[in-house]
Design a protein around this motif. Structure first.
Motif, PDB file in Angstrom:
ATOM      1  N   ALA A   1      -3.049   6.857   9.830  1.00 44.28           N
ATOM      2  CA  ALA A   1      -2.514   5.494   9.922  1.00 44.28           C
ATOM      3  C   ALA A   1      -1.773   5.231   8.617  1.00 44.28           C
ATOM      4  CB  ALA A   1      -3.631   4.480  10.123  1.00 44.28           C
ATOM      5  N   VAL A   2      -0.498   4.880   8.717  1.00 38.44           N
ATOM      6  CA  VAL A   2       0.312   4.682   7.516  1.00 38.44           C
ATOM      7  C   VAL A   2       0.852   3.257   7.476  1.00 38.44           C
ATOM      8  CG1 VAL A   2       0.985   7.091   7.216  1.00 38.44           C
ATOM      9  CG2 VAL A   2       2.330   5.622   8.732  1.00 38.44           C
ATOM     10  N   ASP A   3       0.984   2.740   6.266  1.00 34.11           N
ATOM     11  CA  ASP A   3       1.434   1.358   6.112  1.00 34.11           C
ATOM     12  C   ASP A   3       2.142   1.205   4.775  1.00 34.11           C
ATOM     13  OD1 ASP A   3       1.835  -1.353   6.155  1.00 34.11           O
ATOM     14  OD2 ASP A   3      -0.285  -1.901   6.027  1.00 34.11           O
TER      15      ASP A   3
ATOM     16  N   TRP B   1      -9.829   8.808   3.334  1.00 39.40           N
ATOM     17  CA  TRP B   1     -10.414   9.654   4.376  1.00 39.40           C
ATOM     18  C   TRP B   1     -11.458   8.844   5.152  1.00 39.40           C
ATOM     19  CZ3 TRP B   1      -7.884  14.009   5.097  1.00 39.40           C
ATOM     20  CH2 TRP B   1      -7.164  14.553   4.027  1.00 39.40           C
ATOM     21  N   VAL B   2     -11.347   8.850   6.477  1.00 40.34           N
ATOM     22  CA  VAL B   2     -12.249   8.045   7.306  1.00 40.34           C
ATOM     23  C   VAL B   2     -12.805   8.898   8.436  1.00 40.34           C
ATOM     24  CG1 VAL B   2     -11.045   5.900   6.766  1.00 40.34           C
ATOM     25  CG2 VAL B   2     -10.370   7.198   8.783  1.00 40.34           C
ATOM     26  N   ASP B   3     -14.015   8.572   8.846  1.00 37.61           N
ATOM     27  CA  ASP B   3     -14.642   9.306   9.944  1.00 37.61           C
ATOM     28  C   ASP B   3     -14.107   8.867  11.299  1.00 37.61           C
ATOM     29  OD1 ASP B   3     -16.329  10.928   8.350  1.00 37.61           O
ATOM     30  OD2 ASP B   3     -17.670   9.218   8.063  1.00 37.61           O
ATOM     31  N   ASP B   4     -13.751   7.607  11.419  1.00 37.62           N
ATOM     32  CA  ASP B   4     -13.226   7.065  12.676  1.00 37.62           C
ATOM     33  C   ASP B   4     -11.938   6.310  12.362  1.00 37.62           C
ATOM     34  OD1 ASP B   4     -12.692   5.985  15.136  1.00 37.62           O
ATOM     35  OD2 ASP B   4     -14.498   4.751  15.248  1.00 37.62           O
ATOM     36  N   LEU B   5     -10.811   6.868  12.764  1.00 39.97           N
ATOM     37  CA  LEU B   5      -9.520   6.285  12.397  1.00 39.97           C
ATOM     38  C   LEU B   5      -9.127   5.120  13.298  1.00 39.97           C
ATOM     39  CD1 LEU B   5      -7.161   6.797  10.387  1.00 39.97           C
ATOM     40  CD2 LEU B   5      -6.059   8.104  12.207  1.00 39.97           C
TER      41      LEU B   5
END
Length: 380
Positions: A153-155, A196-200
Protein backbone atom coordinates in the motif's frame (compact mmCIF):
# COMPACT_ATOMS: atom_id res chain seq x y z
CA UNK A 1 21.99 -4.79 -4.07
CA UNK A 2 19.96 -4.06 -7.20
CA UNK A 3 16.34 -3.01 -7.73
CA UNK A 4 14.57 -2.84 -11.09
CA UNK A 5 11.72 -0.37 -11.06
CA UNK A 6 9.10 -0.20 -13.83
CA UNK A 7 7.73 3.30 -14.31
CA UNK A 8 10.22 6.18 -14.26
CA UNK A 9 7.54 8.83 -13.79
CA UNK A 10 7.16 11.18 -10.86
CA UNK A 11 6.07 8.49 -8.37
CA UNK A 12 8.80 6.15 -9.58
CA UNK A 13 11.56 8.75 -9.21
CA UNK A 14 10.13 10.71 -6.28
CA UNK A 15 8.90 7.91 -4.04
CA UNK A 16 9.70 4.24 -4.75
CA UNK A 17 12.99 4.86 -6.52
CA UNK A 18 13.99 7.39 -3.88
CA UNK A 19 13.40 5.00 -0.96
CA UNK A 20 15.22 2.18 -2.74
CA UNK A 21 18.14 4.50 -3.40
CA UNK A 22 18.22 5.56 0.25
CA UNK A 23 18.22 1.87 1.23
CA UNK A 24 21.44 1.39 -0.74
CA UNK A 25 20.05 -0.22 -3.87
CA UNK A 26 21.40 0.38 -7.35
CA UNK A 27 18.14 1.40 -9.05
CA UNK A 28 17.47 0.47 -12.67
CA UNK A 29 14.50 2.39 -14.11
CA UNK A 30 12.55 0.75 -16.93
CA UNK A 31 10.05 2.72 -18.99
CA UNK A 32 8.74 3.14 -22.54
CA UNK A 33 8.86 6.95 -22.63
CA UNK A 34 11.76 7.73 -24.96
CA UNK A 35 12.45 11.31 -23.87
CA UNK A 36 12.29 10.46 -20.16
CA UNK A 37 14.60 7.47 -20.45
CA UNK A 38 17.04 9.47 -22.57
CA UNK A 39 17.09 12.25 -19.96
CA UNK A 40 17.77 9.74 -17.18
CA UNK A 41 20.51 8.04 -19.22
CA UNK A 42 22.21 11.38 -19.79
CA UNK A 43 21.99 12.51 -16.15
CA UNK A 44 24.30 11.66 -13.25
CA UNK A 45 21.65 12.54 -10.67
CA UNK A 46 18.28 14.16 -10.00
CA UNK A 47 16.86 15.98 -7.00
CA UNK A 48 13.72 15.12 -5.01
CA UNK A 49 12.35 18.16 -3.19
CA UNK A 50 9.85 17.70 -0.37
CA UNK A 51 7.39 20.45 0.51
CA UNK A 52 5.24 20.88 3.58
CA UNK A 53 5.96 21.15 7.29
CA UNK A 54 9.40 19.52 6.90
CA UNK A 55 10.81 20.64 3.54
CA UNK A 56 14.06 19.23 2.23
CA UNK A 57 16.05 17.94 -0.73
CA UNK A 58 17.61 14.58 -1.57
CA UNK A 59 19.96 13.96 -4.48
CA UNK A 60 19.46 10.57 -6.14
CA UNK A 61 22.44 9.15 -8.04
CA UNK A 62 23.89 5.78 -8.95
CA UNK A 63 20.90 4.81 -11.11
CA UNK A 64 20.54 3.65 -14.71
CA UNK A 65 17.64 3.59 -17.16
CA UNK A 66 16.43 1.20 -19.87
CA UNK A 67 13.87 1.66 -22.62
CA UNK A 68 12.02 -1.63 -22.30
CA UNK A 69 10.58 -1.38 -25.81
CA UNK A 70 13.92 -0.80 -27.50
CA UNK A 71 16.06 -3.07 -25.32
CA UNK A 72 14.00 -5.82 -23.65
CA UNK A 73 17.09 -8.02 -23.33
CA UNK A 74 18.70 -5.43 -21.06
CA UNK A 75 15.60 -5.53 -18.84
CA UNK A 76 15.79 -9.32 -18.72
CA UNK A 77 19.44 -9.21 -17.72
CA UNK A 78 18.79 -6.59 -15.03
CA UNK A 79 16.00 -8.63 -13.42
CA UNK A 80 18.11 -11.78 -13.66
CA UNK A 81 20.54 -10.26 -11.16
CA UNK A 82 18.13 -8.07 -9.13
CA UNK A 83 17.07 -8.43 -5.52
CA UNK A 84 13.84 -6.45 -5.86
CA UNK A 85 11.43 -5.63 -8.71
CA UNK A 86 8.88 -2.86 -8.19
CA UNK A 87 6.32 -1.09 -10.35
CA UNK A 88 4.55 2.27 -10.40
CA UNK A 89 2.92 2.20 -13.83
CA UNK A 90 -0.82 2.13 -13.07
CA UNK A 91 -2.77 -1.04 -12.36
CA UNK A 92 -4.11 -1.20 -15.92
CA UNK A 93 -0.55 -1.27 -17.30
CA UNK A 94 0.66 -4.22 -15.21
CA UNK A 95 -0.32 -6.70 -17.91
CA UNK A 96 2.04 -4.97 -20.31
CA UNK A 97 5.11 -5.09 -18.04
CA UNK A 98 4.44 -8.67 -16.88
CA UNK A 99 6.10 -10.34 -19.92
CA UNK A 100 9.35 -8.46 -19.28
CA UNK A 101 9.30 -9.40 -15.61
CA UNK A 102 8.49 -13.05 -16.42
CA UNK A 103 11.41 -13.23 -18.84
CA UNK A 104 13.77 -11.71 -16.28
CA UNK A 105 12.70 -14.12 -13.55
CA UNK A 106 13.10 -17.08 -15.89
CA UNK A 107 16.66 -15.93 -16.66
CA UNK A 108 17.70 -15.98 -12.99
CA UNK A 109 20.30 -18.64 -12.20
CA UNK A 110 19.25 -21.75 -10.33
CA UNK A 111 19.82 -21.46 -6.62
CA UNK A 112 19.84 -17.66 -6.55
CA UNK A 113 17.77 -16.01 -3.80
CA UNK A 114 14.19 -15.30 -4.78
CA UNK A 115 13.58 -11.84 -6.22
CA UNK A 116 10.90 -9.85 -4.38
CA UNK A 117 8.22 -8.53 -6.75
CA UNK A 118 6.06 -5.67 -5.42
CA UNK A 119 3.51 -3.63 -7.38
CA UNK A 120 3.27 -0.15 -5.87
CA UNK A 121 -0.01 0.97 -7.41
CA UNK A 122 -3.18 2.76 -6.37
CA UNK A 123 -5.18 -0.46 -6.34
CA UNK A 124 -6.17 -3.14 -3.86
CA UNK A 125 -3.77 -6.12 -3.99
CA UNK A 126 -2.10 -4.92 -7.19
CA UNK A 127 0.73 -7.42 -6.79
CA UNK A 128 -1.81 -10.24 -7.02
CA UNK A 129 -2.87 -8.85 -10.39
CA UNK A 130 0.74 -8.61 -11.53
CA UNK A 131 1.52 -12.13 -10.31
CA UNK A 132 -1.42 -13.50 -12.27
CA UNK A 133 -0.13 -11.86 -15.45
CA UNK A 134 3.45 -13.02 -14.81
CA UNK A 135 2.30 -16.61 -14.31
CA UNK A 136 0.37 -16.43 -17.59
CA UNK A 137 3.56 -15.35 -19.37
CA UNK A 138 6.09 -17.52 -17.53
CA UNK A 139 7.97 -20.22 -19.39
CA UNK A 140 8.84 -23.03 -17.00
CA UNK A 141 7.68 -24.55 -13.73
CA UNK A 142 10.20 -22.96 -11.36
CA UNK A 143 8.61 -19.54 -10.80
CA UNK A 144 7.94 -20.12 -7.10
CA UNK A 145 11.58 -21.00 -6.47
CA UNK A 146 12.80 -17.85 -8.21
CA UNK A 147 10.38 -15.13 -7.10
CA UNK A 148 8.09 -14.10 -4.28
CA UNK A 149 5.18 -11.69 -4.55
CA UNK A 150 4.15 -9.22 -1.85
CA UNK A 151 1.25 -6.77 -1.91
CA UNK A 152 1.87 -3.18 -0.89
CA UNK A 153 0.00 0.00 0.00
CA UNK A 154 1.62 3.25 -1.11
CA UNK A 155 0.71 6.83 -0.30
CA UNK A 156 2.45 10.01 -1.38
CA UNK A 157 0.95 13.01 -3.18
CA UNK A 158 3.00 14.07 -6.17
CA UNK A 159 1.57 17.22 -7.78
CA UNK A 160 1.90 18.46 -11.34
CA UNK A 161 5.53 19.42 -11.80
CA UNK A 162 6.91 22.77 -12.96
CA UNK A 163 7.42 22.89 -16.75
CA UNK A 164 11.17 23.38 -16.31
CA UNK A 165 11.61 20.66 -13.65
CA UNK A 166 13.24 18.18 -16.00
CA UNK A 167 13.79 14.92 -14.15
CA UNK A 168 13.77 16.61 -10.72
CA UNK A 169 10.64 15.89 -8.69
CA UNK A 170 8.66 17.80 -6.06
CA UNK A 171 6.66 15.68 -3.59
CA UNK A 172 4.87 16.18 -0.30
CA UNK A 173 6.79 15.49 2.89
CA UNK A 174 4.39 12.72 4.00
CA UNK A 175 4.62 9.16 2.68
CA UNK A 176 3.63 5.64 3.64
CA UNK A 177 4.79 2.38 2.08
CA UNK A 178 3.32 -0.67 3.79
CA UNK A 179 4.31 -4.15 2.62
CA UNK A 180 2.91 -7.50 3.71
CA UNK A 181 5.43 -9.51 5.71
CA UNK A 182 4.36 -13.20 5.31
CA UNK A 183 5.67 -13.81 1.73
CA UNK A 184 9.23 -13.08 2.92
CA UNK A 185 9.30 -15.89 5.51
CA UNK A 186 11.19 -13.70 7.95
CA UNK A 187 13.74 -12.51 5.35
CA UNK A 188 12.41 -9.00 4.70
CA UNK A 189 14.87 -6.75 2.85
CA UNK A 190 16.28 -3.74 4.65
CA UNK A 191 14.35 -0.80 3.18
CA UNK A 192 14.10 2.12 5.64
CA UNK A 193 10.73 3.77 5.24
CA UNK A 194 8.82 0.52 4.63
CA UNK A 195 6.26 -0.51 7.24
CA UNK A 196 6.09 -4.31 7.41
CA UNK A 197 2.63 -5.63 8.34
CA UNK A 198 1.16 -9.07 8.83
CA UNK A 199 -2.21 -8.13 7.33
CA UNK A 200 -2.11 -5.49 4.61
CA UNK A 201 -5.86 -5.35 3.92
CA UNK A 202 -6.77 -2.77 6.58
CA UNK A 203 -3.90 -0.48 5.50
CA UNK A 204 -4.89 -0.65 1.83
CA UNK A 205 -8.51 0.17 2.56
CA UNK A 206 -7.65 2.86 5.10
CA UNK A 207 -5.56 4.64 2.48
CA UNK A 208 -7.99 4.10 -0.42
CA UNK A 209 -11.12 5.08 1.53
CA UNK A 210 -9.53 8.08 3.24
CA UNK A 211 -6.84 9.58 1.00
CA UNK A 212 -8.22 8.60 -2.41
CA UNK A 213 -11.88 9.03 -1.51
CA UNK A 214 -11.24 12.39 0.14
CA UNK A 215 -8.96 13.61 -2.65
CA UNK A 216 -11.48 12.79 -5.39
CA UNK A 217 -14.34 14.30 -3.38
CA UNK A 218 -12.39 17.55 -2.98
CA UNK A 219 -11.64 17.58 -6.70
CA UNK A 220 -15.21 17.04 -7.92
CA UNK A 221 -16.84 19.43 -5.46
CA UNK A 222 -13.99 21.91 -5.89
CA UNK A 223 -14.40 21.89 -9.67
CA UNK A 224 -18.12 22.49 -9.30
CA UNK A 225 -17.36 25.48 -7.04
CA UNK A 226 -14.95 26.94 -9.60
CA UNK A 227 -11.70 26.23 -7.77
CA UNK A 228 -8.48 25.47 -9.64
CA UNK A 229 -6.58 23.38 -7.08
CA UNK A 230 -7.22 20.93 -4.25
CA UNK A 231 -5.73 23.37 -1.72
CA UNK A 232 -8.11 26.10 -2.91
CA UNK A 233 -11.00 23.66 -2.73
CA UNK A 234 -10.48 22.59 0.88
CA UNK A 235 -9.91 26.23 1.87
CA UNK A 236 -13.55 26.75 0.84
CA UNK A 237 -15.54 25.92 3.98
CA UNK A 238 -18.49 24.58 1.98
CA UNK A 239 -16.28 22.16 0.03
CA UNK A 240 -14.28 21.19 3.11
CA UNK A 241 -17.48 20.34 4.95
CA UNK A 242 -18.47 17.96 2.14
CA UNK A 243 -15.07 16.29 2.27
CA UNK A 244 -15.30 15.97 6.06
CA UNK A 245 -18.75 14.41 5.75
CA UNK A 246 -17.43 11.82 3.30
CA UNK A 247 -14.50 10.98 5.56
CA UNK A 248 -16.87 10.63 8.51
CA UNK A 249 -18.77 7.96 6.56
CA UNK A 250 -15.69 6.07 5.37
CA UNK A 251 -14.14 6.30 8.84
CA UNK A 252 -17.25 4.68 10.29
CA UNK A 253 -16.76 1.78 7.88
CA UNK A 254 -13.05 1.41 8.64
CA UNK A 255 -13.70 1.39 12.38
CA UNK A 256 -16.52 -1.13 12.07
CA UNK A 257 -14.77 -3.41 9.59
CA UNK A 258 -11.13 -3.35 10.67
CA UNK A 259 -11.32 -2.32 14.32
CA UNK A 260 -9.31 0.88 14.02
CA UNK A 261 -9.69 2.94 17.18
CA UNK A 262 -12.09 5.81 16.39
CA UNK A 263 -9.65 8.43 17.66
CA UNK A 264 -6.82 6.92 15.58
CA UNK A 265 -8.90 6.98 12.42
CA UNK A 266 -10.08 10.51 13.17
CA UNK A 267 -6.47 11.66 13.54
CA UNK A 268 -5.58 9.95 10.24
CA UNK A 269 -8.49 11.68 8.45
CA UNK A 270 -7.45 15.06 9.88
CA UNK A 271 -3.88 14.43 8.73
CA UNK A 272 -5.18 13.77 5.23
CA UNK A 273 -7.19 17.00 5.22
CA UNK A 274 -4.05 18.84 6.22
CA UNK A 275 -2.18 17.25 3.34
CA UNK A 276 -4.89 18.29 0.87
CA UNK A 277 -4.60 21.87 2.17
CA UNK A 278 -0.82 22.03 1.62
CA UNK A 279 -0.37 25.27 -0.38
CA UNK A 280 2.95 23.99 -1.73
CA UNK A 281 1.13 21.23 -3.63
CA UNK A 282 -0.71 23.10 -6.40
CA UNK A 283 -2.64 20.03 -7.53
CA UNK A 284 -5.24 20.88 -10.19
CA UNK A 285 -8.75 19.61 -9.52
CA UNK A 286 -8.95 18.41 -13.12
CA UNK A 287 -5.94 16.12 -12.59
CA UNK A 288 -7.20 14.67 -9.31
CA UNK A 289 -10.77 14.25 -10.55
CA UNK A 290 -9.89 12.72 -13.92
CA UNK A 291 -10.88 9.20 -15.01
CA UNK A 292 -14.28 9.26 -13.29
CA UNK A 293 -15.42 5.95 -14.76
CA UNK A 294 -12.53 4.16 -13.07
CA UNK A 295 -13.06 6.04 -9.83
CA UNK A 296 -16.80 5.24 -9.79
CA UNK A 297 -16.27 1.56 -10.57
CA UNK A 298 -17.44 -1.18 -8.22
CA UNK A 299 -14.24 -1.71 -6.23
CA UNK A 300 -12.80 1.79 -6.19
CA UNK A 301 -12.94 4.76 -3.79
CA UNK A 302 -16.64 5.73 -3.87
CA UNK A 303 -18.82 2.74 -4.64
CA UNK A 304 -16.79 0.20 -2.68
CA UNK A 305 -17.07 1.91 0.72
CA UNK A 306 -20.62 3.12 0.01
CA UNK A 307 -21.72 -0.41 -0.87
CA UNK A 308 -20.30 -1.84 2.35
CA UNK A 309 -21.86 0.94 4.39
CA UNK A 310 -25.24 0.28 2.77
CA UNK A 311 -24.90 -3.42 3.49
CA UNK A 312 -24.35 -2.53 7.15
CA UNK A 313 -27.27 -0.10 7.20
CA UNK A 314 -24.96 2.89 7.75
CA UNK A 315 -25.33 6.34 6.11
CA UNK A 316 -23.97 7.04 2.62
CA UNK A 317 -25.45 10.49 1.89
CA UNK A 318 -22.08 12.27 1.65
CA UNK A 319 -20.61 9.59 -0.60
CA UNK A 320 -23.67 9.85 -2.83
CA UNK A 321 -23.06 13.60 -2.93
CA UNK A 322 -19.51 12.91 -4.15
CA UNK A 323 -20.95 10.56 -6.77
CA UNK A 324 -23.34 13.26 -7.95
CA UNK A 325 -20.46 15.72 -8.23
CA UNK A 326 -18.47 13.18 -10.26
CA UNK A 327 -21.40 12.68 -12.65
CA UNK A 328 -21.43 16.45 -13.27
CA UNK A 329 -17.62 16.72 -13.61
CA UNK A 330 -17.09 17.67 -17.26
CA UNK A 331 -13.69 19.29 -17.94
CA UNK A 332 -12.50 18.93 -21.51
CA UNK A 333 -9.83 16.51 -22.66
CA UNK A 334 -10.64 13.46 -20.51
CA UNK A 335 -11.85 10.45 -22.55
CA UNK A 336 -13.50 8.92 -19.47
CA UNK A 337 -15.49 12.11 -18.87
CA UNK A 338 -16.77 11.86 -22.44
CA UNK A 339 -17.59 8.16 -22.07
CA UNK A 340 -19.41 8.75 -18.79
CA UNK A 341 -21.52 11.52 -20.25
CA UNK A 342 -22.36 9.36 -23.27
CA UNK A 343 -23.57 6.58 -20.96
CA UNK A 344 -25.75 9.09 -19.14
CA UNK A 345 -27.19 10.40 -22.41
CA UNK A 346 -27.78 7.06 -24.12
CA UNK A 347 -29.00 4.70 -21.38
CA UNK A 348 -31.88 4.82 -18.95
CA UNK A 349 -31.14 5.37 -15.27
CA UNK A 350 -31.12 1.70 -14.34
CA UNK A 351 -28.87 0.66 -17.22
CA UNK A 352 -26.53 3.59 -16.63
CA UNK A 353 -26.25 2.81 -12.92
CA UNK A 354 -25.22 -0.75 -13.66
CA UNK A 355 -22.81 0.31 -16.40
CA UNK A 356 -21.08 2.97 -14.31
CA UNK A 357 -20.91 1.27 -10.91
CA UNK A 358 -21.15 -2.46 -11.54
CA UNK A 359 -23.86 -2.71 -8.88
CA UNK A 360 -26.69 -5.18 -9.30
CA UNK A 361 -30.26 -3.90 -9.10
CA UNK A 362 -30.96 -5.74 -5.83
CA UNK A 363 -27.99 -4.24 -3.98
CA UNK A 364 -29.01 -1.99 -1.05
CA UNK A 365 -27.01 0.92 -2.53
CA UNK A 366 -28.48 0.66 -6.03
CA UNK A 367 -31.55 2.84 -5.48
CA UNK A 368 -29.52 5.72 -4.00
CA UNK A 369 -27.09 5.66 -6.91
CA UNK A 370 -29.88 5.40 -9.46
CA UNK A 371 -31.52 8.47 -7.93
CA UNK A 372 -28.35 10.54 -8.46
CA UNK A 373 -27.92 9.16 -11.97
CA UNK A 374 -31.49 10.08 -12.88
CA UNK A 375 -31.02 13.58 -11.44
CA UNK A 376 -27.91 14.10 -13.57
CA UNK A 377 -29.73 12.81 -16.64
CA UNK A 378 -32.53 15.33 -16.04
CA UNK A 379 -29.93 18.11 -16.22
CA UNK A 380 -28.49 16.97 -19.56
Amino acid sequence: MKAVHFGAGNIGRGFVGLLLHEAGYEVVFSDVADALITSLQQADSYTVRTVGATPGEVVVDGFSAINSTQDPQAVTEAIASADVVTTAVGANILKFVAPNIAAGIAARPEGAPRVAVMACENAINATDLLEQEIRANYQGDDLDSKALFANTAVDRIVPVQAPDAGIDVTVEDFYEWAVERPPFDGQEPEIPGVTWVDDLGPYIERKLFTVNTGHATAAWHGWAAGHATIADSVADEAVQEKVRAVLKETSALLVAKHGFAPETQQAYAEKCLGRFANPYLPDPVERVGRSPLRKLSRHDRIISPAAELAERGLPTDALMGALAAALAFTPEGDPEVESLQEILRSQDAEEATRAITGLESDHPLFAAVKERVAARQADL
